[in-house]
Design a protein around this motif. Sequence first.
Motif, PDB file in Angstrom:
ATOM      1  N   VAL A  32      -7.003 -11.319  -0.561  1.00 40.10           N
ATOM      2  CA  VAL A  32      -6.823  -9.811   0.305  1.00 40.10           C
ATOM      3  C   VAL A  32      -5.958  -9.092  -1.475  1.00 40.10           C
ATOM      4  CG1 VAL A  32      -7.817 -10.211   2.137  1.00 40.10           C
ATOM      5  CG2 VAL A  32      -5.706  -9.712   1.659  1.00 40.10           C
ATOM      6  N   GLU A  33      -6.241  -8.204  -1.746  1.00 36.12           N
ATOM      7  CA  GLU A  33      -5.512  -7.343  -2.504  1.00 36.12           C
ATOM      8  C   GLU A  33      -5.129  -6.175  -1.964  1.00 36.12           C
ATOM      9  OE1 GLU A  33      -6.737  -7.507  -6.585  1.00 36.12           O
ATOM     10  OE2 GLU A  33      -7.732  -9.197  -5.979  1.00 36.12           O
ATOM     11  N   ALA A  41      -4.659  -8.087   7.645  1.00 36.02           N
ATOM     12  CA  ALA A  41      -4.442  -9.808   7.963  1.00 36.02           C
ATOM     13  C   ALA A  41      -3.183 -10.052   8.805  1.00 36.02           C
ATOM     14  CB  ALA A  41      -4.168 -10.476   6.576  1.00 36.02           C
ATOM     15  N   LYS A  42      -1.925  -9.143   8.244  1.00 36.18           N
ATOM     16  CA  LYS A  42      -1.244  -9.837   9.488  1.00 36.18           C
ATOM     17  C   LYS A  42      -1.192  -9.358  10.787  1.00 36.18           C
ATOM     18  CE  LYS A  42       4.271  -7.880  10.104  1.00 36.18           C
ATOM     19  NZ  LYS A  42       4.794  -7.164   9.668  1.00 36.18           N
ATOM     20  N   GLU A  43      -1.716  -8.117  11.159  1.00 33.95           N
ATOM     21  CA  GLU A  43      -1.798  -7.764  12.716  1.00 33.95           C
ATOM     22  C   GLU A  43      -2.986  -8.824  12.926  1.00 33.95           C
ATOM     23  OE1 GLU A  43      -3.987  -4.380  14.809  1.00 33.95           O
ATOM     24  OE2 GLU A  43      -3.537  -4.019  13.014  1.00 33.95           O
ATOM     25  N   LEU A  47      -2.243 -14.150   8.445  1.00 31.61           N
ATOM     26  CA  LEU A  47      -1.953 -13.840   6.534  1.00 31.61           C
ATOM     27  C   LEU A  47      -0.487 -14.890   6.848  1.00 31.61           C
ATOM     28  CD1 LEU A  47      -0.930 -11.898   4.055  1.00 31.61           C
ATOM     29  CD2 LEU A  47       1.190 -11.185   5.414  1.00 31.61           C
ATOM     30  N   LEU A  48      -0.980 -15.692   5.868  1.00 27.98           N
ATOM     31  CA  LEU A  48      -0.323 -16.739   5.541  1.00 27.98           C
ATOM     32  C   LEU A  48       0.960 -16.543   4.224  1.00 27.98           C
ATOM     33  CD1 LEU A  48      -3.305 -19.265   5.217  1.00 27.98           C
ATOM     34  CD2 LEU A  48      -1.943 -18.783   6.587  1.00 27.98           C
ATOM     35  N   LYS A  49       0.666 -16.205   3.526  1.00 32.57           N
ATOM     36  CA  LYS A  49       2.270 -15.729   2.020  1.00 32.57           C
ATOM     37  C   LYS A  49       1.187 -14.620   1.627  1.00 32.57           C
ATOM     38  CE  LYS A  49       3.021 -19.787   0.109  1.00 32.57           C
ATOM     39  NZ  LYS A  49       3.065 -20.478  -1.067  1.00 32.57           N
ATOM     40  N   VAL A  50       2.111 -13.584   0.278  1.00 36.43           N
ATOM     41  CA  VAL A  50       2.065 -12.847  -0.039  1.00 36.43           C
ATOM     42  C   VAL A  50       2.716 -13.183  -1.334  1.00 36.43           C
ATOM     43  CG1 VAL A  50       2.784 -10.368  -0.116  1.00 36.43           C
ATOM     44  CG2 VAL A  50       2.064 -11.439   1.895  1.00 36.43           C
ATOM     45  N   PHE A  51       2.282 -12.275  -2.553  1.00 33.20           N
ATOM     46  CA  PHE A  51       2.535 -12.702  -3.909  1.00 33.20           C
ATOM     47  C   PHE A  51       2.609 -11.304  -4.197  1.00 33.20           C
ATOM     48  CE2 PHE A  51       0.362 -16.414  -3.279  1.00 33.20           C
ATOM     49  CZ  PHE A  51       0.464 -17.516  -3.670  1.00 33.20           C
ATOM     50  N   SER A  52       3.499 -10.701  -4.727  1.00 30.30           N
ATOM     51  CA  SER A  52       4.115  -9.549  -4.762  1.00 30.30           C
ATOM     52  C   SER A  52       4.463  -9.449  -6.440  1.00 30.30           C
ATOM     53  CB  SER A  52       4.681  -8.971  -3.620  1.00 30.30           C
ATOM     54  OG  SER A  52       4.772  -7.522  -4.206  1.00 30.30           O
ATOM     55  N   ILE A  53       5.349  -8.220  -6.773  1.00 30.26           N
ATOM     56  CA  ILE A  53       5.647  -7.688  -7.686  1.00 30.26           C
ATOM     57  C   ILE A  53       6.519  -7.094  -7.636  1.00 30.26           C
ATOM     58  CG2 ILE A  53       5.211  -5.204  -7.511  1.00 30.26           C
ATOM     59  CD1 ILE A  53       4.618  -7.530 -11.409  1.00 30.26           C
ATOM     60  N   ALA A  80      -2.608  -5.622 -10.402  1.00 27.30           N
ATOM     61  CA  ALA A  80      -2.194  -5.819  -8.934  1.00 27.30           C
ATOM     62  C   ALA A  80      -1.416  -5.751  -8.878  1.00 27.30           C
ATOM     63  CB  ALA A  80      -2.637  -7.158  -8.921  1.00 27.30           C
ATOM     64  N   SER A  81      -0.416  -4.904  -7.591  1.00 23.53           N
ATOM     65  CA  SER A  81       1.010  -4.777  -7.065  1.00 23.53           C
ATOM     66  C   SER A  81       1.123  -6.077  -5.961  1.00 23.53           C
ATOM     67  CB  SER A  81       1.201  -3.269  -6.179  1.00 23.53           C
ATOM     68  OG  SER A  81      -0.269  -3.434  -5.636  1.00 23.53           O
ATOM     69  N   CYS A  82       0.140  -6.386  -5.190  1.00 30.60           N
ATOM     70  CA  CYS A  82       0.191  -7.410  -4.039  1.00 30.60           C
ATOM     71  C   CYS A  82      -1.106  -7.894  -4.047  1.00 30.60           C
ATOM     72  CB  CYS A  82       1.107  -6.823  -2.751  1.00 30.60           C
ATOM     73  SG  CYS A  82      -0.044  -4.878  -2.083  1.00 30.60           S
ATOM     74  N   ILE A  83      -0.772  -9.382  -3.259  1.00 29.69           N
ATOM     75  CA  ILE A  83      -2.132 -10.261  -3.176  1.00 29.69           C
ATOM     76  C   ILE A  83      -1.794 -10.923  -1.538  1.00 29.69           C
ATOM     77  CG2 ILE A  83      -3.774 -11.886  -3.702  1.00 29.69           C
ATOM     78  CD1 ILE A  83      -3.478 -10.816  -6.430  1.00 29.69           C
ATOM     79  N   GLY A  84      -2.621 -11.592  -0.679  1.00 31.57           N
ATOM     80  CA  GLY A  84      -2.524 -11.517   0.535  1.00 31.57           C
ATOM     81  C   GLY A  84      -3.458 -12.660   0.726  1.00 31.57           C
TER      82      GLY A  84
END
Length: 244
Positions: A32-33, A41-43, A47-53, A80-84
């Motif tokens: 997800v972006e 997703a966290k709620e 959410l398993l992991k985040v990839f972020s700037i 993109a700034s963050c992807i989950g």
Amino acid sequence: MKTIESTSNKEIKALCKLHAKKGRLTRGQFLVEGMHLIEEAKEAGRLLKVFSIEPLDLGVECVLCFQPVLNKLSVQRSDASCIGLCSMVQGRSDLGDHVLLLMDVQDPGNMGTLIRSALSFGFRTIYYSNGCADPYSPKVVQASQGALFHTLLQEVKMESAIPALRKDGFWVAATALSAYSKFLHDVHFPKKTAFLLGNEGSGLPLSLIDLCDACIKVEMDCFESLNVGVAGSLCMYSCFIQNS
């Protein structure tokens, strides 16, 4: 904190396979972006992991990525700034009192809209056919605005799902324009109700309509039909109001 600089990184290359339905099904995961979807997703505990700037404190591992790396994971045109990384929902035995059945709804926008409306109006169980747009595809996820994290999505064969629901006490109504269809405002919805919606162009096959308890249509002042996302939302809203 882990940092990934190269688009050739093995983890990134593996995650890019989630852009395809086969990859998502193989891993049981999807991407997800944007912060809104990541927070949804966290709620939901998905959410398993985040990839972020930049560093993010979301209670899961945050991997810092250079911009080209994030852009490779992204399906958007802008940076993109963050992807989950998220897990697909696990099945549950409790269907609730309202079920939405989607037969070959192929437009991602319609699919996402129906998922969003389903959650809003108490239809937390959604059965969909193999011919539907993949609910975990980027366009559907975006159109659902995170509602898919709070619903049960399950691919089924409608020929067996409809009789099973009726056996379980559900009143199943097909939506179709036919001479014997009841108008939506004339219908009294039982406590356990399921709606069956069909393809945008061809609608529902008669073989499935015959398996249902009734056939309903939305009354209109003019024009012949409504967009399936609108029609389905109106049906679910009417049921929600009656049962509130």
